[in-house]
Design a protein around this motif. Sequence first.
Motif, PDB file in Angstrom:
ATOM      1  N   ALA A 117       9.226  56.981  32.858  1.00 41.98           N
ATOM      2  CA  ALA A 117      10.367  56.066  32.857  1.00 41.98           C
ATOM      3  C   ALA A 117      11.536  56.688  33.609  1.00 41.98           C
ATOM      4  CB  ALA A 117      10.786  55.750  31.422  1.00 41.98           C
ATOM      5  N   ALA A 118      12.054  55.936  34.568  1.00 43.08           N
ATOM      6  CA  ALA A 118      13.270  56.341  35.285  1.00 43.08           C
ATOM      7  C   ALA A 118      14.299  55.234  35.087  1.00 43.08           C
ATOM      8  CB  ALA A 118      12.977  56.543  36.760  1.00 43.08           C
ATOM      9  N   PRO A 119      15.423  55.545  34.510  1.00 43.61           N
ATOM     10  CA  PRO A 119      16.433  54.503  34.303  1.00 43.61           C
ATOM     11  C   PRO A 119      16.822  53.854  35.635  1.00 43.61           C
ATOM     12  CG  PRO A 119      17.080  56.563  33.243  1.00 43.61           C
ATOM     13  CD  PRO A 119      15.876  56.858  34.073  1.00 43.61           C
ATOM     14  N   PRO A 120      16.979  52.528  35.657  1.00 41.48           N
ATOM     15  CA  PRO A 120      17.351  51.853  36.903  1.00 41.48           C
ATOM     16  C   PRO A 120      18.599  52.450  37.556  1.00 41.48           C
ATOM     17  CG  PRO A 120      16.728  50.239  35.252  1.00 41.48           C
ATOM     18  CD  PRO A 120      16.763  51.583  34.560  1.00 41.48           C
ATOM     19  N   ALA A 121      19.549  52.924  36.758  1.00 42.52           N
ATOM     20  CA  ALA A 121      20.776  53.500  37.319  1.00 42.52           C
ATOM     21  C   ALA A 121      20.498  54.767  38.121  1.00 42.52           C
ATOM     22  CB  ALA A 121      21.772  53.808  36.196  1.00 42.52           C
ATOM     23  N   ASP A 122      19.425  55.472  37.796  1.00 39.27           N
ATOM     24  CA  ASP A 122      19.067  56.705  38.498  1.00 39.27           C
ATOM     25  C   ASP A 122      17.997  56.484  39.560  1.00 39.27           C
ATOM     26  OD1 ASP A 122      20.786  57.954  36.716  1.00 39.27           O
ATOM     27  OD2 ASP A 122      19.174  58.537  35.346  1.00 39.27           O
ATOM     28  N   GLY A 123      17.481  55.271  39.652  1.00 42.23           N
ATOM     29  CA  GLY A 123      16.353  54.984  40.534  1.00 42.23           C
ATOM     30  C   GLY A 123      16.605  55.269  41.996  1.00 42.23           C
ATOM     31  N   ALA A 124      17.750  54.857  42.516  1.00 42.81           N
ATOM     32  CA  ALA A 124      18.030  55.046  43.946  1.00 42.81           C
ATOM     33  C   ALA A 124      18.069  56.526  44.306  1.00 42.81           C
ATOM     34  CB  ALA A 124      19.339  54.361  44.327  1.00 42.81           C
ATOM     35  N   ALA A 125      18.701  57.334  43.483  1.00 44.09           N
ATOM     36  CA  ALA A 125      18.775  58.782  43.749  1.00 44.09           C
ATOM     37  C   ALA A 125      17.388  59.415  43.673  1.00 44.09           C
ATOM     38  CB  ALA A 125      19.726  59.455  42.766  1.00 44.09           C
ATOM     39  N   LEU A 126      16.600  59.002  42.704  1.00 44.44           N
ATOM     40  CA  LEU A 126      15.247  59.535  42.566  1.00 44.44           C
ATOM     41  C   LEU A 126      14.394  59.156  43.777  1.00 44.44           C
ATOM     42  CD1 LEU A 126      13.164  61.007  40.802  1.00 44.44           C
ATOM     43  CD2 LEU A 126      12.661  58.794  39.744  1.00 44.44           C
ATOM     44  N   LEU A 127      14.477  57.916  44.211  1.00 46.48           N
ATOM     45  CA  LEU A 127      13.721  57.477  45.383  1.00 46.48           C
ATOM     46  C   LEU A 127      14.145  58.260  46.626  1.00 46.48           C
ATOM     47  CD1 LEU A 127      13.656  53.668  44.660  1.00 46.48           C
ATOM     48  CD2 LEU A 127      11.647  55.163  44.819  1.00 46.48           C
ATOM     49  N   ARG A 128      15.437  58.480  46.813  1.00 48.70           N
ATOM     50  CA  ARG A 128      15.914  59.260  47.966  1.00 48.70           C
ATOM     51  C   ARG A 128      15.366  60.677  47.923  1.00 48.70           C
ATOM     52  NH1 ARG A 128      20.628  56.517  47.094  1.00 48.70           N
ATOM     53  NH2 ARG A 128      21.547  58.242  45.936  1.00 48.70           N
ATOM     54  N   ARG A 129      15.317  61.249  46.738  1.00 51.84           N
ATOM     55  CA  ARG A 129      14.815  62.608  46.590  1.00 51.84           C
ATOM     56  C   ARG A 129      13.369  62.713  47.085  1.00 51.84           C
ATOM     57  NH1 ARG A 129      14.840  64.155  40.740  1.00 51.84           N
ATOM     58  NH2 ARG A 129      16.889  63.235  40.891  1.00 51.84           N
ATOM     59  N   PHE A 130      12.628  61.622  46.966  1.00 53.52           N
ATOM     60  CA  PHE A 130      11.235  61.612  47.405  1.00 53.52           C
ATOM     61  C   PHE A 130      11.057  60.932  48.766  1.00 53.52           C
ATOM     62  CE2 PHE A 130      10.642  62.827  43.059  1.00 53.52           C
ATOM     63  CZ  PHE A 130       9.558  63.693  43.127  1.00 53.52           C
ATOM     64  N   GLY A 131      12.147  60.786  49.517  1.00 47.89           N
ATOM     65  CA  GLY A 131      12.041  60.335  50.898  1.00 47.89           C
ATOM     66  C   GLY A 131      12.269  58.859  51.160  1.00 47.89           C
ATOM     67  N   ASN A 132      12.599  58.074  50.150  1.00 52.77           N
ATOM     68  CA  ASN A 132      12.809  56.636  50.321  1.00 52.77           C
ATOM     69  C   ASN A 132      14.306  56.370  50.410  1.00 52.77           C
ATOM     70  OD1 ASN A 132      13.133  53.861  50.022  1.00 52.77           O
ATOM     71  ND2 ASN A 132      11.572  53.669  48.453  1.00 52.77           N
ATOM     72  N   ARG A 133      14.821  56.333  51.634  1.00 54.48           N
ATOM     73  CA  ARG A 133      16.259  56.141  51.830  1.00 54.48           C
ATOM     74  C   ARG A 133      16.697  54.710  51.570  1.00 54.48           C
ATOM     75  NH1 ARG A 133      15.370  59.639  56.786  1.00 54.48           N
ATOM     76  NH2 ARG A 133      15.757  61.709  55.952  1.00 54.48           N
ATOM     77  N   LEU A 134      15.764  53.763  51.661  1.00 58.33           N
ATOM     78  CA  LEU A 134      16.111  52.358  51.453  1.00 58.33           C
ATOM     79  C   LEU A 134      16.209  51.979  49.982  1.00 58.33           C
ATOM     80  CD1 LEU A 134      13.862  50.710  54.182  1.00 58.33           C
ATOM     81  CD2 LEU A 134      16.303  51.253  54.301  1.00 58.33           C
ATOM     82  N   GLY A 135      15.518  52.718  49.123  1.00 56.56           N
ATOM     83  CA  GLY A 135      15.529  52.406  47.701  1.00 56.56           C
ATOM     84  C   GLY A 135      14.685  51.200  47.331  1.00 56.56           C
ATOM     85  N   ALA A 136      13.821  50.757  48.246  1.00 55.24           N
ATOM     86  CA  ALA A 136      12.984  49.578  48.010  1.00 55.24           C
ATOM     87  C   ALA A 136      11.699  49.966  47.277  1.00 55.24           C
ATOM     88  CB  ALA A 136      12.664  48.905  49.338  1.00 55.24           C
ATOM     89  N   LEU A 137      11.111  48.984  46.631  1.00 58.85           N
ATOM     90  CA  LEU A 137       9.853  49.159  45.889  1.00 58.85           C
ATOM     91  C   LEU A 137       8.832  48.150  46.391  1.00 58.85           C
ATOM     92  CD1 LEU A 137      11.297  49.449  42.283  1.00 58.85           C
ATOM     93  CD2 LEU A 137      10.474  51.317  43.714  1.00 58.85           C
ATOM     94  N   PRO A 138       7.558  48.453  46.206  1.00 61.98           N
ATOM     95  CA  PRO A 138       6.973  49.679  45.687  1.00 61.98           C
ATOM     96  C   PRO A 138       7.052  50.794  46.723  1.00 61.98           C
ATOM     97  CG  PRO A 138       5.229  48.204  46.381  1.00 61.98           C
ATOM     98  CD  PRO A 138       6.526  47.467  46.567  1.00 61.98           C
ATOM     99  N   TYR A 139       6.970  52.003  46.216  1.00 65.87           N
ATOM    100  CA  TYR A 139       7.029  53.182  47.067  1.00 65.87           C
ATOM    101  C   TYR A 139       6.055  54.197  46.495  1.00 65.87           C
ATOM    102  CZ  TYR A 139       8.955  57.174  49.605  1.00 65.87           C
ATOM    103  OH  TYR A 139       9.121  58.279  50.411  1.00 65.87           O
TER     104      TYR A 139
END
Length: 144
Positions: A91-113
């Motif tokens: 579980a990743a809180p939606p508020a932290d989702g964009a930062a978590l996605l960026r950390r793994f290379g997803n600069r757009l923050g879009a899903l699925p990834y």
Amino acid sequence: MLPMAMAHDNPPALRLPTLDGQRLVTLASFHDRPVLLNFWSSSCVPCVRELPLLQAQSQTSSMAYVGVAIDDPAPAAAFALRVGVHYLQLAAPPADGAALLRRFGNRLGALPYTVVLNRAHQSCAMRLGAVDTAWLQSSSLACN
């Protein structure tokens, strides 16, 4: 779709609770094992469509399959149970989702990834958008 990526020198940090909140999981939990991380949300239609394929592939892969629900934990857990997803879900809180996605290379923050990590937990393949069998197989071969 993002192209295959070069391995990063340092694995990104990951420390998240399971959807049921019973334990915390880190990448170190998968010592010397490749990991497929699939970031999803129950409100994302392409995410929902790819879950049965990921579930099927997780049953025969030597790679650890890990879902990361960028969603509220209770509804995400109920959804995963309802659609029959049995591989590890975090579980990743939606508020932290964009930062978590960026950390793994997803600069757009879009899903699925989806990110595939090699045995040293360095990113070696990533895909923005739904995965298919061919991509899963080629990523598995490239990252083992």
